[in-house]
Design a protein around this motif. Structure first.
Motif, mmCIF file in Angstrom:
data_model
loop_
_atom_site.group_PDB
_atom_site.id
_atom_site.type_symbol
_atom_site.label_atom_id
_atom_site.label_comp_id
_atom_site.label_asym_id
_atom_site.label_seq_id
_atom_site.Cartn_x
_atom_site.Cartn_y
_atom_site.Cartn_z
ATOM 1 N N GLY A 199 28.479 36.671 -15.553
ATOM 2 C CA GLY A 199 28.368 35.325 -15.289
ATOM 3 C C GLY A 199 26.791 36.034 -14.547
ATOM 4 N N ALA A 234 24.624 34.605 -17.939
ATOM 5 C CA ALA A 234 24.814 32.830 -17.818
ATOM 6 C C ALA A 234 23.277 31.944 -18.161
ATOM 7 C CB ALA A 234 24.690 33.016 -16.317
ATOM 8 N N ALA A 255 25.275 31.849 -22.088
ATOM 9 C CA ALA A 255 25.869 30.562 -22.060
ATOM 10 C C ALA A 255 25.533 29.282 -21.949
ATOM 11 C CB ALA A 255 26.823 31.033 -20.276
ATOM 12 N N LEU A 279 33.088 31.443 -19.907
ATOM 13 C CA LEU A 279 32.249 32.212 -19.204
ATOM 14 C C LEU A 279 33.154 33.055 -17.993
ATOM 15 C CD1 LEU A 279 29.522 33.551 -18.406
ATOM 16 C CD2 LEU A 279 29.246 32.449 -17.335
ATOM 17 N N GLU A 318 34.062 35.697 -15.163
ATOM 18 C CA GLU A 318 33.237 36.108 -13.919
ATOM 19 C C GLU A 318 33.403 36.537 -13.131
ATOM 20 O OE1 GLU A 318 30.612 37.865 -11.513
ATOM 21 O OE2 GLU A 318 30.357 37.689 -13.067
ATOM 22 N N VAL A 357 20.489 33.233 -11.255
ATOM 23 C CA VAL A 357 21.459 32.893 -11.477
ATOM 24 C C VAL A 357 21.924 31.693 -10.630
ATOM 25 C CG1 VAL A 357 23.074 33.929 -10.981
ATOM 26 C CG2 VAL A 357 22.170 35.168 -11.291
ATOM 27 N N ALA A 403 20.911 28.570 -13.254
ATOM 28 C CA ALA A 403 21.683 28.912 -14.740
ATOM 29 C C ALA A 403 23.471 28.495 -13.918
ATOM 30 C CB ALA A 403 21.469 30.446 -15.336
ATOM 31 N N TRP A 404 23.662 28.809 -13.370
ATOM 32 C CA TRP A 404 24.948 28.138 -13.300
ATOM 33 C C TRP A 404 25.079 27.060 -12.784
ATOM 34 C CZ3 TRP A 404 30.425 30.467 -11.101
ATOM 35 C CH2 TRP A 404 30.111 31.931 -12.374
ATOM 36 N N LEU A 425 26.139 24.885 -15.951
ATOM 37 C CA LEU A 425 27.353 25.482 -16.357
ATOM 38 C C LEU A 425 28.541 23.972 -16.987
ATOM 39 C CD1 LEU A 425 27.582 29.095 -15.500
ATOM 40 C CD2 LEU A 425 26.705 28.770 -17.884
ATOM 41 N N VAL A 439 34.609 27.845 -17.016
ATOM 42 C CA VAL A 439 34.114 29.103 -15.996
ATOM 43 C C VAL A 439 35.335 29.722 -15.303
ATOM 44 C CG1 VAL A 439 32.912 30.088 -14.775
ATOM 45 C CG2 VAL A 439 31.988 28.465 -15.741
ATOM 46 N N CYS A 494 36.756 32.437 -13.341
ATOM 47 C CA CYS A 494 35.830 32.378 -11.585
ATOM 48 C C CYS A 494 36.880 32.453 -10.704
ATOM 49 C CB CYS A 494 34.549 32.521 -12.112
ATOM 50 S SG CYS A 494 33.098 33.276 -10.854
#
Length: 400
Positions: free
Chosen positions: A14, A19, A22, A34, A36, A117, A120-121, A124, A129, A131
């Motif tokens: 990710g 990311a 995704a 995803l 990560e 990053v 992008a997160w 989502l 996810v 994680c």
């Protein structure tokens, strides 16, 4: 197995490329998971600049814009650059590449990796996810890829995408071999304060131990990328900040005057790595999982983002033909679209590293001739810039 654990695409990794992939695939209507190991921190504009910066070219920026990410990124402390000046130690030959040669308002933007990053997160919302989680095992079956995570949970996907960097567990599990070598160099990075403003230009001086580059930052400072042979890098690491800045001022030929100060610095090893193929049945590699190049041209992240655009393009073509996301025929379309361009950039940066890393007098003259020739010939400059800005005429929807 729980039906909710079945996906069109499972992405392992990710970071920047994973990311964004995704986000892109979920927005294209695919069911995406995803995986990560560690969630990224929220971006803090009041914190010190990220040690890792990327020069986002106009082509990959279109991808981020089309995904609705660029507006958020551009609202933060990014810096456009309109020119690149390159010159060779020991010669008067220099090359200046400007945005007007390709009819663009800028050649790119210097952006903190952590900002991309984090942005992008935040997008989502349509992605499941997992994680913190690591890939423990991967089994490829005729109709799916089966992933086992380190907490013993399982999920299946029509396609698994390796986006977790140079030490890709997906690539290893798929048995995809790589070729490559260490450059026996390290890149020292950090934010430096020069005596003079950078003027929105990226500066790079080639030396026999590696290039010294200054990338412009929004507050007038520069992001340093000093590529040096291991012995010199170790010597530089042992210096206090004042002595380091003095060495850097001399190494850059005082192009921006004295280097007044440097914030936290770090160094990382440099290598070349290329996967022998990017796809297998129900497996695809993107970004550093597929290719790692010398960073002197600043193209690593750009290549990874172009991978994302072409992978989405191929999977959309497969879906239109009623094939599932792991259909090898359409994965090979992605491979054909990206492998030749990536190999060309790897070869170019490797050749430049070897050309500029030699003390051979004939090669020194060749370097000077090459810079002078590129300066004199406008078509050559435009060709170089066309490659650098990532506008290669791709038909991928996200690059239009």
């Amino acid at each position: 197995m729980n039906k909710a654990a079945r996906y069109d695409v499972a992405i392992v990794g990710g970071g920047m490329v994973g990311a964004v992939a995704a986000v892109a695939l979920s927005q294209a209507g695919f069911d995406v998971a995803l995986v990560e190991a560690k969630a990224p921190p929220a971006f803090d504009a009041g914190a010190e600049f990220d040690l890792r910066q990327s020069a986002i070219a106009p082509g990959p920026r279109r991808l981020l814009d089309n995904l609705g990410l660029w507006q958020t990124i551009a609202a933060e402390r990014i810096c456009a650059f309109t020119g690149m000046k390159v010159w060779d130690a020991g010669h008067h030959a220099e090359l200046f590449l400007e945005n007007t040669a390709v009819g663009l308002p800028e050649l790119g933007h210097i952006v903190e990796n952590g900002l991309v990053v984090a942005t992008a997160w935040q997008a989502l919302d349509q992605v499941d996810v997992f994680c913190p989680a690591l890939l423990a095992d991967l089994t490829v079956e005729p109709d799916c890829a089966r992933l086992t995570l380190d907490d013993d949970s399982e999920l299946t996907a029509r396609l698994v995408v390796g986006a977790e960097g140079a030490n890709s567990a997906v690539r290893d599990a798929a048995g995809i071999k790589t070729t490559g070598w260490s450059y026996h160099q390290r890149c020292t990075v950090g934010a430096v304060t020069p005596e003079r403003h950078h003027r929105h230009i990226a500066w790079q001086r080639f030396t026999e131990t590696g290039p010294v580059a200054f990338l412009p930052l929004a507050d007038g400072r520069c992001s340093l990328a000093w590529h040096a042979d291991d012995a010199l890098a170790a010597e530089l690491a042992a210096l206090d900040d004042a002595a380091f800045c003095a060495r850097l001022s001399a190494a850059s030929e005082h192009v921006l005057g004295e280097i007044v100060s440097i914030d936290t610095r770090a160094a990382f090893p440099l290598k070349l790595m290329h996967a022998e193929r990017y796809v297998d049945p129900r497996v695809a590699l993107i970004g550093d999982a597929a290719h790692v190049l010398h960073p002197m041209a600043g193209q690593g992240v750009n290549l990874g983002l172009l991978d994302v655009a072409e992978l989405v393009h191929a999977l959309e073509a497969g879906r239109a033909a009623q094939a599932d996301a792991g259909a090898l025929a359409y994965l090979k379309r992605y491979q054909r679209a990206r492998m030749a361009d990536n190999m060309a950039m790897l070869a170019a940066t490797d050749g430049l590293k070897r050309l500029y890393g030699s003390a051979n007098p004939m090669l020194r003259e060749l370097r000077a001739w090459a810079i002078t020739g590129a300066t004199a010939l406008a078509p050559v400059r435009r060709l170089m810039l066309g490659q650098a800005v990532g506008l290669s005429g791709s038909q991928a929807r996200l690059l239009r």
